[in-house]
Motif scaffolding. Structure first.
Motif, short mmCIF file in Angstrom:
data_model
loop_
_atom_site.label_atom_id
_atom_site.label_comp_id
_atom_site.label_asym_id
_atom_site.label_seq_id
_atom_site.Cartn_x
_atom_site.Cartn_y
_atom_site.Cartn_z
N UNK A 185 0.86 -1.18 0.00
CA UNK A 185 0.00 0.00 0.00
C UNK A 185 0.89 1.23 0.00
N UNK A 186 0.93 1.93 -1.15
CA UNK A 186 1.76 3.12 -1.31
C UNK A 186 0.87 4.35 -1.23
N UNK A 187 1.25 5.32 -0.37
CA UNK A 187 0.44 6.53 -0.15
C UNK A 187 1.31 7.78 -0.26
N UNK A 188 0.77 8.78 -0.95
CA UNK A 188 1.50 10.04 -1.11
C UNK A 188 0.54 11.22 -1.19
N UNK A 189 0.74 12.26 -0.36
CA UNK A 189 -0.09 13.47 -0.46
C UNK A 189 0.47 14.49 -1.45
N UNK A 190 1.66 14.23 -1.98
CA UNK A 190 2.30 15.18 -2.92
C UNK A 190 2.78 14.39 -4.14
N UNK A 191 1.98 14.38 -5.18
CA UNK A 191 2.27 13.60 -6.37
C UNK A 191 2.13 14.46 -7.62
N UNK A 223 -2.04 10.61 -4.19
CA UNK A 223 -1.98 9.36 -4.95
C UNK A 223 -1.93 8.18 -4.00
N UNK A 224 -2.66 7.13 -4.36
CA UNK A 224 -2.63 5.88 -3.59
C UNK A 224 -2.58 4.72 -4.56
N UNK A 225 -1.71 3.74 -4.27
CA UNK A 225 -1.60 2.55 -5.10
C UNK A 225 -1.55 1.33 -4.20
N UNK A 226 -2.47 0.40 -4.40
CA UNK A 226 -2.52 -0.83 -3.62
C UNK A 226 -2.39 -2.01 -4.57
N UNK A 227 -1.49 -2.94 -4.27
CA UNK A 227 -1.30 -4.14 -5.09
C UNK A 227 -1.39 -5.37 -4.19
N UNK A 228 -1.99 -6.41 -4.76
CA UNK A 228 -2.13 -7.68 -4.03
C UNK A 228 -1.96 -8.81 -5.00
N UNK A 229 -1.07 -9.73 -4.69
CA UNK A 229 -0.77 -10.87 -5.55
C UNK A 229 -0.69 -12.11 -4.68
N UNK A 230 -1.68 -13.03 -4.81
CA UNK A 230 -1.72 -14.16 -3.89
C UNK A 230 -2.25 -15.41 -4.60
N UNK A 231 -1.65 -16.55 -4.25
CA UNK A 231 -2.17 -17.83 -4.69
C UNK A 231 -3.28 -18.23 -3.71
N UNK A 232 -4.52 -18.08 -4.14
CA UNK A 232 -5.66 -18.31 -3.24
C UNK A 232 -5.72 -19.77 -2.82
N UNK A 233 -5.73 -20.65 -3.79
CA UNK A 233 -5.58 -22.08 -3.56
C UNK A 233 -4.58 -22.59 -4.59
N UNK A 234 -4.22 -23.84 -4.51
CA UNK A 234 -3.22 -24.37 -5.44
C UNK A 234 -3.67 -24.18 -6.88
N UNK A 237 -4.39 -18.17 -8.88
CA UNK A 237 -3.73 -16.95 -8.41
C UNK A 237 -4.56 -15.72 -8.76
N UNK A 238 -4.65 -14.81 -7.81
CA UNK A 238 -5.38 -13.56 -8.03
C UNK A 238 -4.41 -12.39 -7.89
N UNK A 239 -4.43 -11.48 -8.88
CA UNK A 239 -3.57 -10.30 -8.86
C UNK A 239 -4.44 -9.06 -9.07
N UNK A 240 -4.29 -8.08 -8.19
CA UNK A 240 -5.11 -6.87 -8.26
C UNK A 240 -4.23 -5.64 -8.04
N UNK A 241 -4.55 -4.58 -8.79
CA UNK A 241 -3.84 -3.31 -8.63
C UNK A 241 -4.84 -2.18 -8.71
N UNK A 242 -4.89 -1.37 -7.67
CA UNK A 242 -5.81 -0.24 -7.58
C UNK A 242 -5.02 1.05 -7.45
N UNK A 243 -5.31 2.02 -8.32
CA UNK A 243 -4.67 3.33 -8.27
C UNK A 243 -5.75 4.42 -8.15
N UNK A 244 -5.56 5.33 -7.20
CA UNK A 244 -6.46 6.45 -7.00
C UNK A 244 -5.66 7.74 -7.06
#
Length: 314
Positions: A185-191, A223-234, A237-244
């Motif tokens: 989770x990356x957060x910045x008030x000055x972008x 600016x906010x950027x959240x990334x998640x990359x996980x093997x849910x079960x064998x 795999x789910x990969x998500x990237x959210x940018x605001x």
């Protein structure tokens, strides 16, 4: 007998000394081997981790004397590439990722169109300042490969995008929270963000919020950027990237959203299925006409792509 006992005692002492020496030498050899192994690990595995996934999805269909109707021939092809190179040493980390995709579809009735088009590159540096917290900086570039069009029902196609038209460039110092290898989770008030429209035709229309006739628009905001990359079960795999992004200069309450999601289901070493869902909302993209009022304005953009085909991991 005394000489016999003395000889036996000397033999036992000698054997014990030799055994102790062998154990000592064995221990020294094991310690040396461990040091060499750790040194190799420090110069390879710990410093750089590199890899990626390549996918190629193909679909074909044809109809002959088909009473239910449909296109005589349809062809679609989708190529994807996701690669990374991550560096870690002590408190320093440097993560680099590139995400590429291009899809093409051809049907008898509609002709040729692209179904997917993405260039997304991110480079992020971090310096650890506490448990799971990093002080860092992020660079992101997002654009597309080829021309894109809208296809109104009653008019000819309308050009809406080209390579670097638009392109979004983000340069952001901030704080990064990484509790594990799966989430960031990356957060910045000055972008600083730049919107680039290098095509003269689109620039003349003031597309994507640039001033009419201009090719670059500078923005400043949070600016906010959240990334998640996980093997849910064998094998799933789910990969998500959210940018605001909120532009302080113009309507900061209207937050720009870019959210991409990929669900990968691995069948075997070479076959996999991918489901991609992307959502974009940009207050400056006013290309969509309200069918009731006839007024153009921004809309939530949604793209969904399902593909089954060849995949390679490296």
């Amino acid at each position: 007998m005394k000489k016999f006992y003395l000889a036996v005692t000397l033999c036992l002492l000698t054997f014990g000394s030799i055994q102790a020496q062998d154990n000592s030498m064995k221990k020294v050899r094991e310690e040396a081997a461990a040091k060499i192994k750790n040194a190799e690990k420090d110069t390879t595995g710990r410093l750089w981790k590199k890899g990626g996934n390549f996918g190629l999805m193909f679909n074909q269909g044809s109809l002959t004397n088909w009473a239910a109707g449909g296109d005589k021939l349809s062809l679609s092809l989708l190529g994807t590439l996701n690669a990374f190179a991550n560096y870690k040493k002590g408190k320093h980390s440097w993560d680099n990722n590139i995400d590429l995709a291009y899809g093409y579809v051809n049907t008898t009735s509609l002709g040729s169109r692209k179904s997917d088009d993405r260039i997304d590159m991110t480079s992020k540096y971090g310096y650890e300042i506490g448990k799971h917290w990093y002080l860092g900086a992020l660079f992101n570039l997002r654009t597309q490969f080829a021309n894109g069009y809208l296809y109104p029902a009653d008019t000819t196609r309308q050009l809406t995008s080209k390579f670097f038209a638009p392109a979004y460039i983000v340069l952001s110092p901030g704080i990064d929270y990484m509790p594990n290898k799966e989430f960031s989770l990356f957060m910045s008030p000055i972008t600083a963000r730049w919107v680039v429209v290098m095509d003269d035709t689109l620039s003349a229309k003031g597309a994507y919020g640039v001033d009419t006739g201009k090719h670059v628009k500078g923005e400043f905001g949070a600016y906010l950027a959240a990334t998640w990359n996980k093997e849910i079960v064998k094998n799933i795999t789910f990969r998500s990237k959210l940018e605001l992004f909120s532009n302080y200069k113009h309507n900061p309450q209207n937050i720009d959203v870019f959210w991409t999601n990929t669900l990968a289901l691995k069948v075997n070493k070479w076959i996999s299925a991918n489901v991609n869902v992307d959502m974009i909302y940009d207050d400056d993209v006013k290309e969509f006409e309200n069918t009731k009022t006839g007024v153009k304005g921004p809309r939530l953009q949604i793209k969904q792509v399902l593909g089954i085909g060849l995949t390679a991991k490296f």
